[in-house]
Scaffold this active site. Sequence first.
Site, PDB file in Angstrom:
ATOM      1  N   ARG A  80      24.476 -22.175 123.857  1.00 25.94           N
ATOM      2  CA  ARG A  80      23.999 -23.141 124.789  1.00 25.94           C
ATOM      3  C   ARG A  80      25.002 -23.541 125.636  1.00 25.94           C
ATOM      4  NH1 ARG A  80      21.076 -28.410 123.619  1.00 25.94           N
ATOM      5  NH2 ARG A  80      23.148 -28.978 122.773  1.00 25.94           N
ATOM      6  N   SER A 141      31.982 -22.831 116.574  1.00 30.68           N
ATOM      7  CA  SER A 141      31.732 -23.447 115.265  1.00 30.68           C
ATOM      8  C   SER A 141      32.024 -22.307 114.076  1.00 30.68           C
ATOM      9  CB  SER A 141      30.151 -24.025 115.254  1.00 30.68           C
ATOM     10  OG  SER A 141      30.243 -24.955 116.022  1.00 30.68           O
ATOM     11  N   ASP A 195      31.922 -27.875 115.539  1.00 35.63           N
ATOM     12  CA  ASP A 195      30.718 -28.548 115.763  1.00 35.63           C
ATOM     13  C   ASP A 195      30.893 -29.945 114.917  1.00 35.63           C
ATOM     14  OD1 ASP A 195      30.610 -27.302 113.241  1.00 35.63           O
ATOM     15  OD2 ASP A 195      28.727 -26.737 113.231  1.00 35.63           O
TER      16      ASP A 195
END
Length: 449
Positions: A80, A141, A195
Amino acid sequence: MSDAPEVLPEIREQCKELMLSGHQIHQIMDRLLEDIKLGLGKESHAKAIVKCFVTYVQDLPNGKEQGKFLALDLGGTNFRVLIIELEGEKFHMDPKIYAIPQSIMLGSGIQLFDHIAECLANFMKEHQIAHLRLPLGFTFSFPLTQKGLTKGILERWTKGFNCSGCVGQDVVQLLKDALARRNDVQIDVCGILNDTTGTLMSCAWKNHNCRIGLIVGTGSNACYVEKVENAELFDGDTTKPYVLINTEWGAFGDNGRLDIVRTEYDREIDQYSINKGKQLFEKMISGMYMGELVRLVLVKFTKSNLLFGGRGSDLLFKRGNFFTKYVSEIESDKRGNYTNCRQVLEELGLNHATDQDCSNVRFICECVSRRAAHLVSAVVATLIDKMDEENVTVGIDGSVYRFHPRFHDLMVEKISELVKPGIKFDLMLSHDGSGRRAALVAAVATRER
């Protein structure tokens, strides 16, 4: 677990190995604490299994951050890009999701980062901000060794990625190089985080007691606030008392520490995984494997004539066909009602399942998910006890925690039993998605400058 009399006694008996005793849980807590200390130690870190990487994040949000920030969130098959405007307690966020084709996930690092840079540039043009020079927070992540707030060396790929030429490289530099090859937008990467760090940051923005960031989703990991003097590898600003530590606890057990609780199902999951012998703790609890664990139990019990009258289906017998979301759906049925369970079994070609079968299947799901919740609780309680603060909020994200109907309650109940007397704790679902988190790291870094 509430008593469902219809569960076959043989199934109850054979599922006992999926239930952890108090003694086993305390052994796991002791072993994890030893492994964390090895990860933090200068002499022991290289050989440590639970790496406890220093993140170089020393400042948490205080609500005074403001400005426009970009965020990039790479952690799975999609990534994203977001533009975020912060003004004190207010924020405005505009996200866009981009897919990563399988060919790129298994291609070269240059292909991966060129793809990301292209999407970033397109995003800035679409939002008419291509002329601005903006700070970017980068959520990445995968296991990293951080050498600074903007330098992260990739240790290994997980989650189905295997891009060549990246392991051992600084992923911030790989992104900067890809942006330089295009040379059409100006971006300052001012923080890289995973994350878990992001989850902690975003929850701390709202709740200043947040000291642990936890993910229980496709994978599992946690970070926590550690005293600088305990983080022997930290070579940053020692005038500040704390630094965030990314535990990378998914690898806990890779040295045999979890053999006391691993079952034949866990060994089979590992046998057929793409990272055999690695991330063994994660394979017992995370969304990537939970459904498959249930499927293996169902297959064994079907073949021994305890389920479905001994008649399985091609779909049931094929790896990967019992999705983790099925576990949540089946456990969401009210007691004695098997609507979701029947629907799942029909999707798997098991139209001949009886109510007795449904009751047994639900019980098996409960055993697997409860074990996962208890394992996560044991390791969270270990961190809470280690920090030894009176009041700790645990910021949590991930599909298993978010969507499983009883995971939260199972965790609250078990952590309450395990933490030292007098410590208050609170589990807080992170609502922001990792985008705002990455932007917050960029914002805090910019604020500190």
